[in-house]
Design a protein around this motif. Structure first.
Motif, PDB file in Angstrom:
ATOM      1  N   ALA A 162       0.705  -1.188  -0.132  1.00 14.46           N
ATOM      2  CA  ALA A 162      -0.072   0.051  -0.172  1.00 14.46           C
ATOM      3  C   ALA A 162       1.019   1.084   0.036  1.00 14.46           C
ATOM      4  O   ALA A 162       0.468   2.260  -0.813  1.00 14.46           O
ATOM      5  CB  ALA A 162      -0.756  -0.180   1.006  1.00 14.46           C
ATOM      6  N   THR A 163       1.914   1.327   0.699  1.00 14.58           N
ATOM      7  CA  THR A 163       2.991   2.428   0.825  1.00 14.58           C
ATOM      8  C   THR A 163       3.449   2.595  -0.643  1.00 14.58           C
ATOM      9  O   THR A 163       3.616   3.794  -0.942  1.00 14.58           O
ATOM     10  CB  THR A 163       4.027   2.320   1.669  1.00 14.58           C
ATOM     11  OG1 THR A 163       4.791   1.067   1.463  1.00 14.58           O
ATOM     12  CG2 THR A 163       3.535   2.199   3.316  1.00 14.58           C
ATOM     13  N   LEU A 164       3.756   1.581  -1.285  1.00 14.70           N
ATOM     14  CA  LEU A 164       4.300   1.907  -2.790  1.00 14.70           C
ATOM     15  C   LEU A 164       2.956   2.592  -3.716  1.00 14.70           C
ATOM     16  O   LEU A 164       3.326   3.462  -4.452  1.00 14.70           O
ATOM     17  CB  LEU A 164       4.529   0.390  -3.330  1.00 14.70           C
ATOM     18  CG  LEU A 164       5.871   0.032  -2.980  1.00 14.70           C
ATOM     19  CD1 LEU A 164       6.178  -1.487  -3.789  1.00 14.70           C
ATOM     20  CD2 LEU A 164       6.974   0.850  -3.282  1.00 14.70           C
ATOM     21  N   ARG A 165       1.711   2.001  -3.622  1.00 11.22           N
ATOM     22  CA  ARG A 165       0.687   2.500  -4.354  1.00 11.22           C
ATOM     23  C   ARG A 165       0.402   3.950  -3.832  1.00 11.22           C
ATOM     24  O   ARG A 165      -0.077   4.858  -4.745  1.00 11.22           O
ATOM     25  CB  ARG A 165      -0.680   1.733  -3.879  1.00 11.22           C
ATOM     26  CG  ARG A 165      -0.656   0.551  -4.795  1.00 11.22           C
ATOM     27  CD  ARG A 165      -2.200   0.114  -4.732  1.00 11.22           C
ATOM     28  NE  ARG A 165      -2.810   0.034  -3.356  1.00 11.22           N
ATOM     29  CZ  ARG A 165      -2.837  -0.869  -2.299  1.00 11.22           C
ATOM     30  NH1 ARG A 165      -2.012  -2.108  -2.767  1.00 11.22           N
ATOM     31  NH2 ARG A 165      -3.591  -0.897  -1.354  1.00 11.22           N
ATOM     32  N   TRP A 166       0.545   4.189  -2.502  1.00 15.05           N
ATOM     33  CA  TRP A 166       0.351   5.720  -2.128  1.00 15.05           C
ATOM     34  C   TRP A 166       1.428   6.548  -2.456  1.00 15.05           C
ATOM     35  O   TRP A 166       1.326   7.646  -2.272  1.00 15.05           O
ATOM     36  CB  TRP A 166       0.066   5.644  -0.540  1.00 15.05           C
ATOM     37  CG  TRP A 166      -1.216   4.873   0.012  1.00 15.05           C
ATOM     38  CD1 TRP A 166      -2.068   4.747  -0.763  1.00 15.05           C
ATOM     39  CD2 TRP A 166      -1.238   4.137   1.075  1.00 15.05           C
ATOM     40  NE1 TRP A 166      -3.178   3.837   0.095  1.00 15.05           N
ATOM     41  CE2 TRP A 166      -2.464   3.591   1.033  1.00 15.05           C
ATOM     42  CE3 TRP A 166      -0.329   4.286   2.436  1.00 15.05           C
ATOM     43  CZ2 TRP A 166      -3.003   2.737   2.335  1.00 15.05           C
ATOM     44  CZ3 TRP A 166      -0.800   3.442   3.476  1.00 15.05           C
ATOM     45  CH2 TRP A 166      -2.084   2.681   3.525  1.00 15.05           C
TER      46      TRP A 166
END
Length: 134
Positions: free
Chosen positions: A36-40
């Motif tokens: 998720a941190t990559l997507r965000w």
């Protein structure tokens, strides 16, 4: 592929630990939060609210401007890995447990982004068992 141009993002794990404190487990998983941190496109979304850091006023140093080839998150309770495809880019996420507690060493092939776990065993030391499936 030219392996000299690999981009590696490595963190000590506090950001992931802080996020995990506030989410129910399951369904939240640490590998899911790392993805998720990559997507965000942000490594520390809870800073400075619940994770201490120096406040930045003109720029945010935690913004991910380019997707890395390898995203390593240290000091995690268990080893986990996932290969993320983001359009034309691939990113290997790796959650790294403490070597002193598990005896795990993680090798990553720079050409293929394949992961290999090497387990050290020292007689007389009891390492914490963890899942090493890749």
């Amino acid at each position: 592929m030219n392996v000299d141009n690999r981009l590696i993002l490595a963190t000590s794990g506090q950001t992931l630990d802080d996020m995990f404190k506030y989410l129910p487990s399951p369904p939240a998983t640490r590998i899911g939060l790392a993805e998720a941190t990559l997507r965000w496109r942000h490594v520390a979304p809870t800073a400075p609210d619940t994770l201490w850091c120096h406040p930045y006023f003109t720029t945010d140093p935690f913004v991910i401007t380019q997707i890395p080839d390898i995203y390593a998150v240290g000091c995690q309770p268990e080893f986990a890995t996932h290969l993320v495809n983001d359009g034309s880019r691939r990113c290997r996420i790796i959650l790294l447990p403490s070597f002193s507690e598990t005896g795990f060493l993680i090798l990553v092939g720079l050409r293929t982004l394949r992961v290999r776990v090497v387990k050290f065993h020292v007689e007389g030391m009891d390492f914490k068992e963890s899942d090493t499936s890749v």
